[in-house]
Motif scaffolding. Structure first.
Motif, PDB file in Angstrom:
ATOM      1  N   GLU A 200       0.894  -1.376  -0.089  1.00  0.00           N
ATOM      2  CA  GLU A 200      -0.109  -0.064  -0.043  1.00  0.00           C
ATOM      3  C   GLU A 200       0.807   1.420   0.038  1.00  0.00           C
ATOM      4  O   GLU A 200       0.685   2.156  -0.601  1.00  0.00           O
ATOM      5  CB  GLU A 200      -0.885  -0.053   1.188  1.00  0.00           C
ATOM      6  CG  GLU A 200      -2.109  -0.864   1.171  1.00  0.00           C
ATOM      7  CD  GLU A 200      -3.071  -0.769   2.294  1.00  0.00           C
ATOM      8  OE1 GLU A 200      -3.054   0.288   2.916  1.00  0.00           O
ATOM      9  OE2 GLU A 200      -3.498  -1.946   2.781  1.00  0.00           O
ATOM     10  N   ALA A 201       1.929   1.248   0.745  1.00  0.00           N
ATOM     11  CA  ALA A 201       2.892   2.489   0.741  1.00  0.00           C
ATOM     12  C   ALA A 201       3.384   2.720  -0.585  1.00  0.00           C
ATOM     13  O   ALA A 201       3.346   3.690  -1.092  1.00  0.00           O
ATOM     14  CB  ALA A 201       4.119   2.018   1.536  1.00  0.00           C
ATOM     15  N   ILE A 202       3.785   1.879  -1.174  1.00  0.00           N
ATOM     16  CA  ILE A 202       4.287   2.047  -2.598  1.00  0.00           C
ATOM     17  C   ILE A 202       3.437   2.264  -3.409  1.00  0.00           C
ATOM     18  O   ILE A 202       3.436   3.510  -4.292  1.00  0.00           O
ATOM     19  CB  ILE A 202       5.250   0.696  -3.295  1.00  0.00           C
ATOM     20  CG1 ILE A 202       6.408   0.607  -2.397  1.00  0.00           C
ATOM     21  CG2 ILE A 202       5.438   0.638  -4.630  1.00  0.00           C
ATOM     22  CD1 ILE A 202       7.029  -0.722  -2.377  1.00  0.00           C
ATOM     23  N   ASP A 203       2.145   1.782  -3.484  1.00  0.00           N
ATOM     24  CA  ASP A 203       0.922   2.028  -4.398  1.00  0.00           C
ATOM     25  C   ASP A 203       0.627   3.558  -4.135  1.00  0.00           C
ATOM     26  O   ASP A 203       0.055   4.206  -5.254  1.00  0.00           O
ATOM     27  CB  ASP A 203      -0.270   1.343  -3.947  1.00  0.00           C
ATOM     28  CG  ASP A 203       0.090  -0.219  -4.625  1.00  0.00           C
ATOM     29  OD1 ASP A 203       0.943  -0.281  -5.474  1.00  0.00           O
ATOM     30  OD2 ASP A 203      -1.082  -1.120  -4.261  1.00  0.00           O
ATOM     31  N   SER A 204       0.687   4.087  -2.959  1.00  0.00           N
ATOM     32  CA  SER A 204       0.170   5.273  -2.675  1.00  0.00           C
ATOM     33  C   SER A 204       0.876   6.627  -3.243  1.00  0.00           C
ATOM     34  O   SER A 204       0.631   7.536  -3.688  1.00  0.00           O
ATOM     35  CB  SER A 204       0.191   5.677  -1.089  1.00  0.00           C
ATOM     36  OG  SER A 204       1.763   5.723  -0.715  1.00  0.00           O
ATOM     37  N   MET A 205       2.248   6.087  -3.520  1.00  0.00           N
ATOM     38  CA  MET A 205       3.030   6.981  -4.429  1.00  0.00           C
ATOM     39  C   MET A 205       2.951   6.824  -5.914  1.00  0.00           C
ATOM     40  O   MET A 205       3.345   7.725  -6.735  1.00  0.00           O
ATOM     41  CB  MET A 205       4.478   6.873  -4.068  1.00  0.00           C
ATOM     42  CG  MET A 205       4.718   7.301  -2.586  1.00  0.00           C
ATOM     43  SD  MET A 205       4.507   9.195  -2.093  1.00  0.00           S
ATOM     44  CE  MET A 205       5.906   9.918  -2.774  1.00  0.00           C
TER      45      MET A 205
ATOM     46  N   ASP B  20      -2.191   7.952  -9.540  1.00  0.00           N
ATOM     47  CA  ASP B  20      -3.338   7.732  -8.833  1.00  0.00           C
ATOM     48  C   ASP B  20      -3.415   7.008  -7.586  1.00  0.00           C
ATOM     49  O   ASP B  20      -4.625   6.969  -6.852  1.00  0.00           O
ATOM     50  CB  ASP B  20      -4.143   6.963  -9.790  1.00  0.00           C
ATOM     51  CG  ASP B  20      -4.415   7.712 -11.148  1.00  0.00           C
ATOM     52  OD1 ASP B  20      -4.532   8.922 -10.991  1.00  0.00           O
ATOM     53  OD2 ASP B  20      -4.466   7.127 -12.210  1.00  0.00           O
ATOM     54  N   GLY B  21      -2.362   7.095  -6.942  1.00  0.00           N
ATOM     55  CA  GLY B  21      -2.240   6.308  -5.304  1.00  0.00           C
ATOM     56  C   GLY B  21      -2.654   7.804  -4.661  1.00  0.00           C
ATOM     57  O   GLY B  21      -2.778   8.949  -5.053  1.00  0.00           O
TER      58      GLY B  21
ATOM     59  N   LYS C  83      -1.924  11.736  -5.384  1.00  0.00           N
ATOM     60  CA  LYS C  83      -3.089  12.793  -5.713  1.00  0.00           C
ATOM     61  C   LYS C  83      -2.825  13.950  -4.542  1.00  0.00           C
ATOM     62  O   LYS C  83      -3.326  15.125  -4.939  1.00  0.00           O
ATOM     63  CB  LYS C  83      -4.581  12.027  -5.460  1.00  0.00           C
ATOM     64  CG  LYS C  83      -4.770  11.282  -6.434  1.00  0.00           C
ATOM     65  CD  LYS C  83      -6.182  10.682  -6.080  1.00  0.00           C
ATOM     66  CE  LYS C  83      -6.545   9.467  -7.107  1.00  0.00           C
ATOM     67  NZ  LYS C  83      -7.511   8.616  -6.562  1.00  0.00           N
ATOM     68  N   ASP C  84      -2.516  13.572  -3.429  1.00  0.00           N
ATOM     69  CA  ASP C  84      -2.238  14.624  -2.353  1.00  0.00           C
ATOM     70  C   ASP C  84      -1.247  15.868  -2.721  1.00  0.00           C
ATOM     71  O   ASP C  84      -1.390  16.916  -2.758  1.00  0.00           O
ATOM     72  CB  ASP C  84      -2.091  14.187  -1.000  1.00  0.00           C
ATOM     73  CG  ASP C  84      -3.322  13.942  -0.073  1.00  0.00           C
ATOM     74  OD1 ASP C  84      -4.534  14.024  -0.760  1.00  0.00           O
ATOM     75  OD2 ASP C  84      -3.267  13.927   1.084  1.00  0.00           O
TER      76      ASP C  84
END
Ligand SMILES: O=c1ccn([C@@H]2O[C@H](COP(=O)(O)OP(=O)(O)O[C@H]3O[C@H](CO)[C@@H](O)[C@H](O)[C@H]3O)[C@@H](O)[C@H]2O)c(=O)[nH]1
Length: 486
Positions: free
Chosen positions: A449-454, A457-458, A462-463
């Motif tokens: 999840e950490a890698i996906d967030s970056m 579209d993670g 997006k932030d």
């Protein structure tokens, strides 16, 4: 510098665990902003090297350095030029914290004479004074947290609610009593001894730390090196407590992608040694760049490593400039390195921790739970064994062990110090795939999840995009440059 771009002033705190993530953030900011932002980074002369990779990567129109001397402080060793907590004793943190606001004068002069002055300051959480500086300049200050949203929530809870510390019958603070931070989601509980520092700083005192945290609270936005999948509950809590939603989760900021991993001769030697080891059989041990173990702690750890028979790499922090002889700073027991030769490496030089953690041979990470190490351990999907020593590390440990259930508690500073037999057993189990299966499975999931967030579209991607849009739209201050040039 392009006049159409929005100019941002970035100010890190001169400590390794603080500068690196803010510079990593600046890198991501520029990647997301294309040419719509320009950044000036404030550094002291001896920290300029840390900025060089960024200066080389991005065009000079996008980033520049503003080099200002670290103001002197009576407790900082003079003349030797140490300007980073990594090269100084743990107490130096407070001296740098007190001295650094002295750069305000030069900063104000720089601002007043700049043709395109910044629209915002993005600065470390220990630079609360930059909020007031920003107010003076009628621009916005965004506080950058190299630490967790959970830690920020607990600190906010302590500061705003001043829960009374339990007392013993004789009226002393009962340091072994448990206190619940009841306005933080999940009402986390801590031993009073874990909270004493926080209480001294922002509950009982009206000193500079309280002022620092109050200024952070009033700042325009929070930028946090975390990701929604890890800390959504606390990110939402912060938004509610702050009364606005200008809270951006932009991490984990440093990822071990092929072109980013820091390579150097010392790390390369260790990686070669790791190449000779089997998958996940090595324990990596590190307590970050600021803290040092006491002699008692070093003895227990050394004996535990010896008894365990595991392969390990121990990043050992030696006393540095300005350490006082009588401070209780642990040295390795005589003959330790000979006794573990062949299966254990003790490293005193700087190494690329991210490269080591991501080597296939590393299976577990005995860590003080500094937030950078915590995120790096999660991304590397190793089992984290926790041994916090102070500061926010108790909060990070609670998050890892009790809330997320990905970590295994080993020790807590000098309290609850394990005996070496128990430690040896945990170390052995930490590299045996038949134990801690649930923790390992959750660590794998969170690492993904950490890698996906970056990724595109993670949530953190997006932030970052939203933050860039927010920054681009900030008003540009009027320059006095022409006035000065007349
Ligand atoms: O030889 C070394 C030693 C350290 N590191 C890196 O240095 C950083 C250390 O950061 P961290 O794990 O956060 O520890 P500290 O240096 O102790 O960081 C301080 O700052 C953190 C962020 O605010 C807090 O969470 C900690 O409690 C505080 O001690 C990490 O990125 C490591 O990868 C290396 O790469 N090589």
């Amino acid at each position: 510098m392009a006049s159409f771009a929005t100019h941002i002033l970035v100010i890190p705190f001169p400590g390794q665990g603080h500068i690196a993530p803010l510079l990593d953030f600046t890198h991501h900011l520029l990647l997301h902003a294309a040419d719509s932002l320009t950044v000036t980074v404030v550094v002291t002369p001896k920290n300029l090297d840390l900025l060089q990779p960024l200066l080389s990567f991005h065009p000079s129109t996008a980033i520049s350095a503003l080099v200002l001397p670290l103001p002197p402080h009576p407790s900082l060793p003079s003349g030797a030029g140490a300007e980073n907590t990594n090269d100084l004793p743990p107490d130096s943190f407070f001296s740098i914290f007190s001295a650094f606001p002295g750069i305000q004068g030069p900063l104000l002069r720089w601002f007043a004479t700049h043709p395109f002055p910044p629209s915002a300051i993005i600065s470390d959480l220990f630079l609360g004074w930059t909020h007031h500086l920003a107010e003076k300049l009628s621009i916005k200050r965004f506080v950058f947290f190299p630490s967790a949203a959970f830690a920020a929530s607990v600190c906010l809870g302590l500061m705003t609610n001043s829960y009374p510390l339990p007392k013993t019958e004789s009226g002393e603070i009962d340091i072994n009593a448990v206190l619940s931070v009841s306005d933080t989601p999940g009402q986390p509980e801590f031993f009073c001894w874990q909270l004493l520092m926080a209480y001294k700083r922002f509950v009982y005192s009206d000193g500079p730390f309280k002022a620092n945290y109050t200024a952070n609270h009033s700042s325009w936005g929070y930028i946090i090196n975390t990701f929604t999948g890890l800390e959504s509950v606390y990110l939402n809590h912060l938004k509610t407590s702050l009364g606005h939603d200008r809270v951006w989760a932009v991490g984990p900021l440093f990822l071990p992608t092929v072109d980013q991993v820091r390579s150097d001769p010392v790390s390369d030697n260790i990686l070669s040694w790791l190449d000779t080891c089997r998958d996940s059989e090595v324990v990596y041990v590190s307590f970050g760049t600021q803290n040092m173990l006491t002699q008692e702690q070093v003895n227990v750890l050394a004996l535990g490593l010896e008894e365990s028979g595991v392969r390990f790499v121990w990043k050992f922090k030696e006393p540095s400039l300005g350490h006082v002889e009588d401070q209780d700073l642990g040295k390795l027991p005589p003959g330790f390195e000979d006794r573990v030769a062949g299966r254990g490496l003790v490293i005193r030089d700087w190494v690329s921790q991210v490269s080591i953690l991501n080597h296939r041979a590393v299976g577990s990470f005995l860590s003080h739970c500094g937030w950078n190490s915590t995120l790096e351990g999660l991304v590397a999907r190793v089992l984290i064994l926790t041994w916090p020593l102070g500061a926010d590390q108790y909060y990070n440990e609670k998050l890892l062990v009790d809330i997320l259930k990905v970590g295994v508690r080993v020790s807590q500073a000098n309290q609850n110090l394990p005996n070496s037999d128990h430690l040896a057993k945990v170390l052995r189990e930490s590299v045996s795939q038949s134990t801690y299966k649930e923790e390992r499975a959750r660590a794998m999931q969170l690492g993904k999840e950490a890698i996906d967030s970056m990724n595109k579209d993670g949530s953190s991607y997006k932030d970052l995009e939203m933050l860039v849009q927010h920054l681009i739209q900030l008003p540009k201050p009027v320059s006095n440059y022409n006035l000065f040039m007349c």
